[in-house]
Design a protein around this motif. Sequence first.
Motif, PDB file in Angstrom:
ATOM      1  N   ARG A   6       0.067   6.777   2.944  1.00  0.00           N
ATOM      2  CA  ARG A   6      -0.607   7.398   4.024  1.00  0.00           C
ATOM      3  C   ARG A   6      -2.182   7.511   4.096  1.00  0.00           C
ATOM      4  NH1 ARG A   6       3.857   5.771   7.332  1.00  0.00           N
ATOM      5  NH2 ARG A   6       5.327   5.329   5.789  1.00  0.00           N
ATOM      6  N   VAL A   7      -2.615   8.610   3.781  1.00  0.00           N
ATOM      7  CA  VAL A   7      -3.982   9.249   3.925  1.00  0.00           C
ATOM      8  C   VAL A   7      -4.007   8.038   3.672  1.00  0.00           C
ATOM      9  CG1 VAL A   7      -5.483  10.383   3.580  1.00  0.00           C
ATOM     10  CG2 VAL A   7      -3.437  11.502   3.812  1.00  0.00           C
ATOM     11  N   GLY A   8      -4.035   7.410   2.123  1.00  0.00           N
ATOM     12  CA  GLY A   8      -5.175   6.044   1.558  1.00  0.00           C
ATOM     13  C   GLY A   8      -5.088   5.268   2.243  1.00  0.00           C
ATOM     14  N   ILE A   9      -4.014   4.451   2.894  1.00  0.00           N
ATOM     15  CA  ILE A   9      -4.181   3.715   4.125  1.00  0.00           C
ATOM     16  C   ILE A   9      -4.891   3.652   5.200  1.00  0.00           C
ATOM     17  CG2 ILE A   9      -2.149   2.122   5.162  1.00  0.00           C
ATOM     18  CD1 ILE A   9      -0.057   2.350   3.057  1.00  0.00           C
ATOM     19  N   ALA A  10      -4.437   4.710   5.293  1.00  0.00           N
ATOM     20  CA  ALA A  10      -5.900   4.882   6.877  1.00  0.00           C
ATOM     21  C   ALA A  10      -7.079   5.594   6.068  1.00  0.00           C
ATOM     22  CB  ALA A  10      -5.503   7.073   7.347  1.00  0.00           C
ATOM     23  N   ARG A  11      -7.643   6.035   5.414  1.00  0.00           N
ATOM     24  CA  ARG A  11      -8.882   5.343   4.261  1.00  0.00           C
ATOM     25  C   ARG A  11      -9.119   4.388   4.436  1.00  0.00           C
ATOM     26  NH1 ARG A  11      -9.488   7.779  -1.390  1.00  0.00           N
ATOM     27  NH2 ARG A  11      -7.899   6.149  -1.473  1.00  0.00           N
ATOM     28  N   ALA A  12      -8.623   3.266   4.131  1.00  0.00           N
ATOM     29  CA  ALA A  12      -9.076   1.939   3.882  1.00  0.00           C
ATOM     30  C   ALA A  12      -8.738   1.456   5.561  1.00  0.00           C
ATOM     31  CB  ALA A  12      -7.823   1.130   3.218  1.00  0.00           C
ATOM     32  N   LEU A  13      -8.608   2.090   6.609  1.00  0.00           N
ATOM     33  CA  LEU A  13      -7.931   1.310   7.338  1.00  0.00           C
ATOM     34  C   LEU A  13      -9.112   1.354   8.271  1.00  0.00           C
ATOM     35  CD1 LEU A  13      -4.770   1.082   9.101  1.00  0.00           C
ATOM     36  CD2 LEU A  13      -5.986  -0.093   8.044  1.00  0.00           C
ATOM     37  N   ALA A  14      -9.749   2.629   8.078  1.00  0.00           N
ATOM     38  CA  ALA A  14     -11.242   3.237   8.589  1.00  0.00           C
ATOM     39  C   ALA A  14     -12.783   2.828   8.457  1.00  0.00           C
ATOM     40  CB  ALA A  14     -11.639   5.144   8.257  1.00  0.00           C
ATOM     41  N   GLN A  15     -12.438   1.687   7.392  1.00  0.00           N
ATOM     42  CA  GLN A  15     -13.266   1.291   7.106  1.00  0.00           C
ATOM     43  C   GLN A  15     -13.655  -0.482   7.462  1.00  0.00           C
ATOM     44  OE1 GLN A  15     -12.529   0.806   2.041  1.00  0.00           O
ATOM     45  NE2 GLN A  15     -14.137  -0.632   2.021  1.00  0.00           N
ATOM     46  N   GLN A  16     -12.495  -0.719   8.407  1.00  0.00           N
ATOM     47  CA  GLN A  16     -12.267  -1.716   9.433  1.00  0.00           C
ATOM     48  C   GLN A  16     -12.645  -2.892   8.273  1.00  0.00           C
ATOM     49  OE1 GLN A  16     -15.665  -0.842  12.626  1.00  0.00           O
ATOM     50  NE2 GLN A  16     -13.362  -0.590  13.435  1.00  0.00           N
ATOM     51  N   PRO A  17     -11.293  -3.230   7.335  1.00  0.00           N
ATOM     52  CA  PRO A  17     -11.495  -4.389   6.192  1.00  0.00           C
ATOM     53  C   PRO A  17     -11.537  -5.541   6.510  1.00  0.00           C
ATOM     54  CG  PRO A  17      -9.813  -3.202   5.751  1.00  0.00           C
ATOM     55  CD  PRO A  17     -10.296  -2.271   6.799  1.00  0.00           C
ATOM     56  N   ASN A  18     -12.046  -6.356   6.016  1.00  0.00           N
ATOM     57  CA  ASN A  18     -11.064  -7.920   6.772  1.00  0.00           C
ATOM     58  C   ASN A  18     -10.698  -7.918   4.989  1.00  0.00           C
ATOM     59  OD1 ASN A  18     -13.012  -8.818   4.650  1.00  0.00           O
ATOM     60  ND2 ASN A  18     -13.845  -9.956   6.248  1.00  0.00           N
ATOM     61  N   ILE A  19     -10.318  -7.312   3.854  1.00  0.00           N
ATOM     62  CA  ILE A  19      -9.524  -8.139   2.394  1.00  0.00           C
ATOM     63  C   ILE A  19      -8.845  -6.604   2.327  1.00  0.00           C
ATOM     64  CG2 ILE A  19      -9.331  -8.605   0.320  1.00  0.00           C
ATOM     65  CD1 ILE A  19     -11.874 -10.291   1.052  1.00  0.00           C
ATOM     66  N   ILE A  20      -7.847  -6.471   1.910  1.00  0.00           N
ATOM     67  CA  ILE A  20      -7.080  -5.271   1.095  1.00  0.00           C
ATOM     68  C   ILE A  20      -6.600  -5.043  -0.188  1.00  0.00           C
ATOM     69  CG2 ILE A  20      -5.493  -3.356   0.988  1.00  0.00           C
ATOM     70  CD1 ILE A  20      -5.561  -3.207   4.341  1.00  0.00           C
ATOM     71  N   LEU A  21      -7.010  -4.663  -0.842  1.00  0.00           N
ATOM     72  CA  LEU A  21      -6.143  -5.073  -2.137  1.00  0.00           C
ATOM     73  C   LEU A  21      -5.923  -3.767  -2.716  1.00  0.00           C
ATOM     74  CD1 LEU A  21      -9.930  -6.488  -3.870  1.00  0.00           C
ATOM     75  CD2 LEU A  21      -8.087  -7.477  -3.273  1.00  0.00           C
ATOM     76  N   ALA A  22      -4.825  -4.072  -2.939  1.00  0.00           N
ATOM     77  CA  ALA A  22      -3.812  -2.717  -3.545  1.00  0.00           C
ATOM     78  C   ALA A  22      -3.169  -2.588  -4.797  1.00  0.00           C
ATOM     79  CB  ALA A  22      -2.858  -2.302  -1.891  1.00  0.00           C
ATOM     80  N   ASP A  23      -3.195  -2.067  -5.282  1.00  0.00           N
ATOM     81  CA  ASP A  23      -3.378  -1.837  -6.822  1.00  0.00           C
ATOM     82  C   ASP A  23      -1.894  -0.675  -7.406  1.00  0.00           C
ATOM     83  OD1 ASP A  23      -2.967  -2.378  -9.370  1.00  0.00           O
ATOM     84  OD2 ASP A  23      -4.773  -1.499 -10.546  1.00  0.00           O
ATOM     85  N   GLU A  24      -0.646  -1.267  -7.279  1.00  0.00           N
ATOM     86  CA  GLU A  24       0.825  -0.772  -7.601  1.00  0.00           C
ATOM     87  C   GLU A  24       0.479   0.677  -6.680  1.00  0.00           C
ATOM     88  OE1 GLU A  24       2.956  -1.746  -9.638  1.00  0.00           O
ATOM     89  OE2 GLU A  24       2.347  -3.049 -11.422  1.00  0.00           O
ATOM     90  N   PRO A  25       0.365   0.463  -5.755  1.00  0.00           N
ATOM     91  CA  PRO A  25       0.412   0.843  -4.381  1.00  0.00           C
ATOM     92  C   PRO A  25       1.910   1.826  -4.178  1.00  0.00           C
ATOM     93  CG  PRO A  25       0.836  -0.784  -3.287  1.00  0.00           C
ATOM     94  CD  PRO A  25       0.151  -1.336  -5.083  1.00  0.00           C
ATOM     95  N   VAL A  26       2.900   0.979  -5.046  1.00  0.00           N
ATOM     96  CA  VAL A  26       4.596   2.251  -4.886  1.00  0.00           C
ATOM     97  C   VAL A  26       4.879   2.656  -6.071  1.00  0.00           C
ATOM     98  CG1 VAL A  26       4.663   1.298  -1.888  1.00  0.00           C
ATOM     99  CG2 VAL A  26       5.935   0.362  -4.291  1.00  0.00           C
ATOM    100  N   ALA A  27       4.249   2.126  -7.092  1.00  0.00           N
ATOM    101  CA  ALA A  27       4.371   3.057  -8.775  1.00  0.00           C
ATOM    102  C   ALA A  27       4.963   3.493  -8.745  1.00  0.00           C
ATOM    103  CB  ALA A  27       3.420   2.173  -9.480  1.00  0.00           C
ATOM    104  N   SER A  28       4.451   5.180  -7.796  1.00  0.00           N
ATOM    105  CA  SER A  28       4.411   6.531  -8.277  1.00  0.00           C
ATOM    106  C   SER A  28       5.780   6.763  -7.261  1.00  0.00           C
ATOM    107  CB  SER A  28       3.510   7.287  -7.986  1.00  0.00           C
ATOM    108  OG  SER A  28       2.846   6.874  -8.826  1.00  0.00           O
ATOM    109  N   LEU A  29       5.871   6.143  -6.265  1.00  0.00           N
ATOM    110  CA  LEU A  29       7.070   6.677  -5.140  1.00  0.00           C
ATOM    111  C   LEU A  29       8.609   6.294  -5.076  1.00  0.00           C
ATOM    112  CD1 LEU A  29       4.501   5.118  -2.499  1.00  0.00           C
ATOM    113  CD2 LEU A  29       4.851   7.609  -3.345  1.00  0.00           C
TER     114      LEU A  29
END
Length: 237
Positions: free
Chosen positions: A153-176
């Motif tokens: 979730r912190v990783g997602i918050a960090r991504a959002l703080a960039q105010q992106p128009n694109i998010i690239l997520a590489d296996e974001p749940v593989a360890s969960l």
Amino acid sequence: KYVLRLRNVGVTYSGGVVALRSTTLDFFQREFSVLLGLSGAGKSTLLRSLNLLVKPTSGEIVSSDFGVLGPTGALRQHRRRTALIFQHHQLIERHTALANVLTGRLGYHNTLRSFFPLPRADLELALHCLERVGLADKSMTRVDQLSGGQKQRVGIARALAQQPNIILADEPVASLDPATSEKILELLRQVCKEDGITAIVSLHQLEYAQRFADRIIGLAGAHVVFDGAPDELNDDN
Ligand code: ADP
Ligand code: ADP
């Protein structure tokens, strides 16, 4: 109109491994795409080519805002608006959640000291992003005190703080674990829809792809073998 376009993109690594055969794909705003395939299929190569972390050996990547991505200003502008989320989140464990989110906003420094004086707007944005991922009460907690799901979730918050128009997520749940994975994918889907972000997420579980994706791009042996809505994916594919 597309946000991001791959035009005849192929990737051959030095040593001769063909990781992606000539591929043409358009990605759209507010679209939640899942790259689905087994390990070695080429998901991470395709994903990383989208911000030129991997350089295509043929073809080109085109941003609708910035044009053909090359060694010019276009790539830097594109990367600024493209946020990355990783399997192993790549947070600084001994820093607080807030500090990690601020690094996404202000640049990748090792120490917060270089941020001071901190513009109030950046601080407020970072806190707002933590609130959106449900971690308002953890902003001053060190990342090494958080669970795996909270770290992502912190990783997602960090991504959002960039105010992106694109998010690239590489296996974001593989360890969960499964329950946490579903909550993280739900959250990613939600921010994609709310903010009109183009989200491209690699996964290897068909079940999650079918539940969360608008569009599934199936990869096998460096080829796109399927591209369509989840309900078009059946036993023939
Ligand atoms: P994952 O499946 O989690 O992406 P990999 O083992 O495929 O993990 O890759 C880990 C890292 O090693 C990546 O940076 C990838 O680009 C690199 N890598 C994978 N295969 C090779 C290879 N045959 N030669 C060199 N680097 C590789
Ligand atoms: P996936 O993400 O679907 O697991 P990858 O894109 O990581 O697939 O890998 C696709 C193929 O490219 C694999 O055969 C892998 O070993 C190879 N590969 C990945 N990264 C590298 C690299 N840096 N150098 C050489 N080969 C690589």
